[in-house]
Enzyme design. Structure first.
Site, PDB file in Angstrom:
ATOM      1  N   ASP A 118       4.361   4.686 -10.665  1.00  0.00           N
ATOM      2  CA  ASP A 118       4.829   6.064 -10.462  1.00  0.00           C
ATOM      3  C   ASP A 118       5.673   6.244  -9.201  1.00  0.00           C
ATOM      4  O   ASP A 118       5.652   5.438  -8.284  1.00  0.00           O
ATOM      5  CB  ASP A 118       3.652   7.049 -10.457  1.00  0.00           C
ATOM      6  CG  ASP A 118       2.574   6.699  -9.435  1.00  0.00           C
ATOM      7  OD1 ASP A 118       2.413   5.504  -9.125  1.00  0.00           O
ATOM      8  OD2 ASP A 118       1.894   7.616  -8.952  1.00  0.00           O
ATOM      9  N   GLU A 140      -0.706   6.362  -9.441  1.00  0.00           N
ATOM     10  CA  GLU A 140      -1.379   5.918  -8.212  1.00  0.00           C
ATOM     11  C   GLU A 140      -1.328   7.006  -7.147  1.00  0.00           C
ATOM     12  O   GLU A 140      -2.229   7.146  -6.326  1.00  0.00           O
ATOM     13  CB  GLU A 140      -0.745   4.629  -7.677  1.00  0.00           C
ATOM     14  CG  GLU A 140      -1.577   3.922  -6.606  1.00  0.00           C
ATOM     15  CD  GLU A 140      -1.553   4.584  -5.248  1.00  0.00           C
ATOM     16  OE1 GLU A 140      -2.601   4.603  -4.574  1.00  0.00           O
ATOM     17  OE2 GLU A 140      -0.497   5.096  -4.834  1.00  0.00           O
ATOM     18  N   GLU A 141      -0.253   7.781  -7.166  1.00  0.00           N
ATOM     19  CA  GLU A 141      -0.051   8.799  -6.123  1.00  0.00           C
ATOM     20  C   GLU A 141      -0.759  10.110  -6.441  1.00  0.00           C
ATOM     21  O   GLU A 141      -0.605  11.083  -5.710  1.00  0.00           O
ATOM     22  CB  GLU A 141       1.452   9.092  -5.956  1.00  0.00           C
ATOM     23  CG  GLU A 141       2.324   7.873  -5.683  1.00  0.00           C
ATOM     24  CD  GLU A 141       2.272   7.420  -4.234  1.00  0.00           C
ATOM     25  OE1 GLU A 141       1.490   7.993  -3.456  1.00  0.00           O
ATOM     26  OE2 GLU A 141       3.005   6.489  -3.888  1.00  0.00           O
ATOM     27  N   ARG A 152      -6.072  -9.689   4.529  1.00  0.00           N
ATOM     28  CA  ARG A 152      -7.268  -9.292   5.273  1.00  0.00           C
ATOM     29  C   ARG A 152      -8.476  -9.264   4.332  1.00  0.00           C
ATOM     30  O   ARG A 152      -8.455  -8.581   3.312  1.00  0.00           O
ATOM     31  CB  ARG A 152      -7.073  -7.916   5.902  1.00  0.00           C
ATOM     32  CG  ARG A 152      -8.214  -7.503   6.815  1.00  0.00           C
ATOM     33  CD  ARG A 152      -8.019  -6.122   7.408  1.00  0.00           C
ATOM     34  NE  ARG A 152      -8.970  -5.904   8.484  1.00  0.00           N
ATOM     35  CZ  ARG A 152      -8.726  -6.162   9.775  1.00  0.00           C
ATOM     36  NH1 ARG A 152      -7.553  -6.611  10.149  1.00  0.00           N
ATOM     37  NH2 ARG A 152      -9.652  -5.968  10.687  1.00  0.00           N
ATOM     38  N   HIS A 187       7.185   6.605   1.745  1.00  0.00           N
ATOM     39  CA  HIS A 187       7.252   8.046   1.470  1.00  0.00           C
ATOM     40  C   HIS A 187       8.373   8.730   2.259  1.00  0.00           C
ATOM     41  O   HIS A 187       8.385   9.953   2.399  1.00  0.00           O
ATOM     42  CB  HIS A 187       5.909   8.757   1.713  1.00  0.00           C
ATOM     43  CG  HIS A 187       4.821   8.291   0.778  1.00  0.00           C
ATOM     44  ND1 HIS A 187       3.703   9.042   0.486  1.00  0.00           N
ATOM     45  CD2 HIS A 187       4.689   7.151   0.056  1.00  0.00           C
ATOM     46  CE1 HIS A 187       2.927   8.381  -0.366  1.00  0.00           C
ATOM     47  NE2 HIS A 187       3.511   7.211  -0.627  1.00  0.00           N
TER      48      HIS A 187
HETATM   49 NI    NI Z   1       2.380   3.138  -2.908  1.00  0.00          NI
END
Ligand code: NI
Length: 394
Positions: free
Chosen positions: A85, A142-143, A184, A366
């Site tokens: 997305d 996802e957002e 990580r 973003h």
């Molecule tokens: Ni992202």
């Protein structure tokens, strides 16, 4: 046994694919779709997977697409996820392949994530140097913030319909060299919760406070007492944030209002700390209100959980990226205060979320100036191919 370096996908295997991958990425970039609206992106992905020879499931948890490819007798299976997305941002890059959809933009690089997994998909189907099952998970929304694509796919039976031993995903990482990896084990990205606290008292005339229950004084007391949650209840070796972002109450100087409202942003990097924060915020809200004779309502809205990478899968993925790009291009990833819904997959399956460098001069995620770095495409595609081959090695 033959030398491992000859058996598995390498950067050289993808060198002549750089142009194709960039073309795919630019197509997706020019046609961004917001969360829950990824109809064309999902159709494009599904058709590409079918053309490579995958068994394709559409509409998994909304607009999710899963491509499955089995080879040989191996019983192991792997899932690899890419998000699809875009964001409600007006693009300001001026690129020739900039968004053609006004007010929508691939400003988080999910166009690159989808492209790299398609690149690996094509390679795995053509070479078939593995034994077992590859499940490629193309996730929408996802957002979304809540009821995200990951939750929807899991609720739609993703792991029952497409069983896997482990799941892997990645996000690009502005500020790190293109084509490098950041790894990580353990907590990687924060849980982000939003809390609304409404204090209700009894309104009245400002000149007669003894006849009222003043929600402004209660709210002010609450702001100060909430500062003790991180400083007094969380270990100094852990990290957390409790920010009171807004405080609203009252309309006139000579009126004590009926109610006041606080909103909080709460971030943490472990399940235990997250639970402690919620427990203490609720307790403080209740006790401070009670001390003032006010009533309180706490609306605790859970955002995405902490992304917690499993140790064995992270060690494995670190081996794979180190073989692929060399130790000099693999770094330890710092804790990231942003959140990511891949965390839901990791609550069900062991796995690892990787970060792929997007260039030291990359605009931040973003931003209206952001663009996924095409120089990272071959590294990401080769990495997914090699990771699947190594995971499903004979
Ligand atoms: Ni992202």
């Amino acid at each position: 046994m033959p030398a491992a370096s000859n058996q598995f996908a390498s950067l050289a295997d993808f060198a002549d694919k750089a142009g194709d991958l960039a073309a795919t990425r630019h197509h997706l970039h020019a046609h961004p779709e917001l969360s829950f609206e990824e109809h064309e992106t999902a159709r494009y992905v599904a058709e590409r997977l079918e053309s490579f020879g995958y068994e394709v499931a559409r509409n998994v948890g909304g607009l999710g697409v899963v491509g499955r490819l089995s080879q040989g007798e191996g019983g192991r299976s792997i899932a690899i996820r890419a998000d699809m997305d875009a964001l409600p941002i007006a693009e300001a890059t001026g690129l020739p392949y900039a968004s053609t959809a006004p007010g929508k933009m691939h400003a988080c690089g999910h166009d690159g994530h989808t492209t790299m997994l398609l690149g690996a998909a094509e390679y795995l189907a053509r070479t078939r140097r593995f034994t077992g099952t590859v499940n490629l998970v193309f996730q929408p929304a996802e957002e979304a913030g809540k009821v995200s694509g990951a939750q929807a796919m899991i609720a739609d039976g993703l792991f029952e319909r497409f069983p896997c031993d482990a799941i892997f995903g990645l996000h690009n990482h502005p500020g790190a060299p293109a084509g490098s990896f950041l790894m990580r084990a353990g907590p990687l990205m924060a849980a982000a919760d939003t809390v609304t606290i409404t204090v209700t008292g009894r309104g009245g005339h400002a000149s007669r406070p003894h006849l009222t229950i003043d929600p402004i004084v209660t709210a002010a007391n609450l702001v100060m007492t909430l500062q003790t949650v991180v400083s007094r209840n969380v270990s100094p070796l852990e990290t957390a944030v409790v920010t009171v972002g807004t405080i609203h109450g009252g309309t006139a100087t000579n009126v004590i209002p009926e109610s006041a409202e606080l909103t909080l942003s709460v971030r943490s990097f472990s399940r235990e700390v997250r639970e402690t924060l919620e427990r203490r915020i609720r307790a403080i809200a209740a006790s401070v209100a009670e001390a003032h004779g006010a009533r309180v309502e706490v609306d605790y809205e859970k955002g995405y959980p902490v992304v917690i990478n499993a140790e064995p899968e992270t060690a494995f993925a670190t081996e794979v990226v180190t073989e692929l790009v060399g130790a000099e291009n693999v770094a330890v990833c710092p804790l990231i205060p942003g959140s990511e819904d891949f965390s839901y997959f990791l609550e069900h399956k062991p796995g690892c979320f990787l970060r792929l460098g997007n260039g030291e001069d990359s605009a931040i995620l973003h931003s209206s100036k952001y663009d996924f770095n095409d120089k990272s495409l071959t590294a990401g595609a080769a990495m997914w191919a090699r990771l699947a081959e190594r995971f499903l090695a004979a």
